[in-house]
Design an enzyme around this catalytic site. Structure first.
Site, PDB file in Angstrom:
ATOM      1  N   HIS A 166     103.517 113.830  36.283  1.00 36.69           N
ATOM      2  CA  HIS A 166     104.621 112.912  36.601  1.00 36.69           C
ATOM      3  C   HIS A 166     105.959 113.583  36.295  1.00 36.69           C
ATOM      4  CE1 HIS A 166     101.587 109.539  35.636  1.00 36.69           C
ATOM      5  NE2 HIS A 166     101.841 109.418  36.915  1.00 36.69           N
ATOM      6  N   LYS A 222      94.895  96.630  37.419  1.00 35.68           N
ATOM      7  CA  LYS A 222      94.302  97.940  37.130  1.00 35.68           C
ATOM      8  C   LYS A 222      93.860  98.046  35.671  1.00 35.68           C
ATOM      9  CE  LYS A 222      95.942 101.677  40.088  1.00 35.68           C
ATOM     10  NZ  LYS A 222      96.766 102.906  40.051  1.00 35.68           N
ATOM     11  N   ARG A 279      98.888 114.992  45.135  1.00 31.69           N
ATOM     12  CA  ARG A 279      98.024 115.936  44.420  1.00 31.69           C
ATOM     13  C   ARG A 279      97.078 116.540  45.436  1.00 31.69           C
ATOM     14  NH1 ARG A 279      97.149 111.632  39.706  1.00 31.69           N
ATOM     15  NH2 ARG A 279      97.474 110.377  41.558  1.00 31.69           N
ATOM     16  N   SER A 313      96.449 110.596  35.077  1.00 32.87           N
ATOM     17  CA  SER A 313      96.418 109.751  33.878  1.00 32.87           C
ATOM     18  C   SER A 313      94.975 109.358  33.554  1.00 32.87           C
ATOM     19  CB  SER A 313      97.237 108.478  34.101  1.00 32.87           C
ATOM     20  OG  SER A 313      98.560 108.795  34.382  1.00 32.87           O
TER      21      SER A 313
HETATM   22  P1  ADP Z   1      99.271 105.176  40.839  1.00 30.35           P
HETATM   23  O1  ADP Z   1      98.692 104.237  39.858  1.00 30.35           O
HETATM   24  O2  ADP Z   1     100.011 104.555  41.991  1.00 30.35           O
HETATM   25  O3  ADP Z   1      98.338 106.291  41.254  1.00 30.35           O
HETATM   26  P2  ADP Z   1     100.416 106.992  39.064  1.00 30.35           P
HETATM   27  O4  ADP Z   1     101.129 106.599  37.824  1.00 30.35           O
HETATM   28  O5  ADP Z   1      99.064 107.533  38.890  1.00 30.35           O
HETATM   29  O6  ADP Z   1     100.435 105.824  40.048  1.00 30.35           O
HETATM   30  O7  ADP Z   1     101.275 108.050  39.853  1.00 30.35           O
HETATM   31  C1  ADP Z   1     102.529 107.762  40.414  1.00 30.35           C
HETATM   32  C2  ADP Z   1     102.840 108.787  41.455  1.00 30.35           C
HETATM   33  O8  ADP Z   1     102.828 110.072  40.841  1.00 30.35           O
HETATM   34  C3  ADP Z   1     101.856 108.865  42.610  1.00 30.35           C
HETATM   35  O9  ADP Z   1     102.581 109.179  43.780  1.00 30.35           O
HETATM   36  C4  ADP Z   1     100.959 110.004  42.244  1.00 30.35           C
HETATM   37  O10 ADP Z   1     100.416 110.623  43.382  1.00 30.35           O
HETATM   38  C5  ADP Z   1     101.951 110.918  41.549  1.00 30.35           C
HETATM   39  N1  ADP Z   1     101.300 111.846  40.628  1.00 30.35           N
HETATM   40  C6  ADP Z   1     100.625 111.544  39.495  1.00 30.35           C
HETATM   41  N2  ADP Z   1     100.161 112.665  38.898  1.00 30.35           N
HETATM   42  C7  ADP Z   1     100.570 113.700  39.680  1.00 30.35           C
HETATM   43  C8  ADP Z   1     100.399 115.126  39.631  1.00 30.35           C
HETATM   44  N3  ADP Z   1      99.694 115.711  38.679  1.00 30.35           N
HETATM   45  N4  ADP Z   1     100.959 115.870  40.603  1.00 30.35           N
HETATM   46  C9  ADP Z   1     101.652 115.279  41.612  1.00 30.35           C
HETATM   47  N5  ADP Z   1     101.842 113.953  41.727  1.00 30.35           N
HETATM   48  C10 ADP Z   1     101.318 113.165  40.783  1.00 30.35           C
END
Ligand code: ADP
Length: 172
Positions: free
Chosen positions: A20, A44, A97, A135
């Site tokens: 993030h 979630k 990702r 996460s």
């Molecule tokens: P969600 O619950 O919508 O998946 P996240 O908190 O997991 O939300 O992630 C928010 C955003 O950050 C999403 O667009 C996700 O693809 C992006 N994201 C999370 N981890 C990474 C990473 N390691 N590399 C690139 N983008 C990421």
């Protein structure tokens, strides 16, 4: 006066990871102001409360704010495009990702574009080092006692360990 470009970066951030942070750092370079929207996402079943997640995002982004980047962290539970309007954002930033993210992101972008055709979604890619971090896996690895040092900040690691300790005590 030129128009200020406000970007909205939504996510669950349960908890915020170095993946993030990579996207946030890149995001700061493409917009004038970045609003990080922390989804309450009760469905979630997040490990951390919305307040805790907002707090952790604020903590980890403090060095960027100190460097002069304009970053705001806000909880939200309404429709994303409505929230974007509320905060004056014209761009939604998302991270991509692996290919596995594509299908979901593709659908979400299409739906959001139908709901509000004036808001653009822009995808950013994290560096190779951070691309695979999620996460969900950080929580699984940490819960099982694995080393999560290279995935989250030391502050977030402490918060995770506190949660795991409580869970282990409760026999979970
Ligand atoms: P969600 O619950 O919508 O998946 P996240 O908190 O997991 O939300 O992630 C928010 C955003 O950050 C999403 O667009 C996700 O693809 C992006 N994201 C999370 N981890 C990474 C990473 N390691 N590399 C690139 N983008 C990421």
């Amino acid at each position: 006066m030129t128009k200020k470009h406000v970007g909205l970066y939504p996510g669950t951030f349960d908890p915020i990871t170095n993946g993030h942070m990579d996207i946030i750092t890149r995001g700061c370079r493409v917009v004038d102001k970045l609003v990080i929207a922390v989804a309450s996402n009760d469905r979630k079943g997040p490990l951390f409360s919305t307040e805790e997640r907002v707090e952790m995002v604020l903590h980890d982004t403090a060095p960027l704010r100190e460097k002069g980047f304009e970053i705001e962290v806000r909880p939200f539970k309404n429709l994303l495009v409505h929230f974007a309007r509320d905060v004056g954002a014209s761009v939604i930033l998302r991270g991509l990702r692996a290919v596995s993210d594509f299908e979901y992101e593709f659908q979400m972008t299409g739906m959001n574009a139908r709901l509000d055709s004036e808001i653009e979604t822009v995808f950013l890619m994290a560096s190779e080092k951070h691309q695979f971090i999620s996460s969900r896996f950080v929580k699984e690895i940490g819960y099982l006692g694995g080393d999560i040092d290279s995935f989250v900040s030391s502050e977030t690691k402490i918060k995770l360990e506190e949660k795991f300790k409580l869970m282990h005590q409760d026999g979970l």
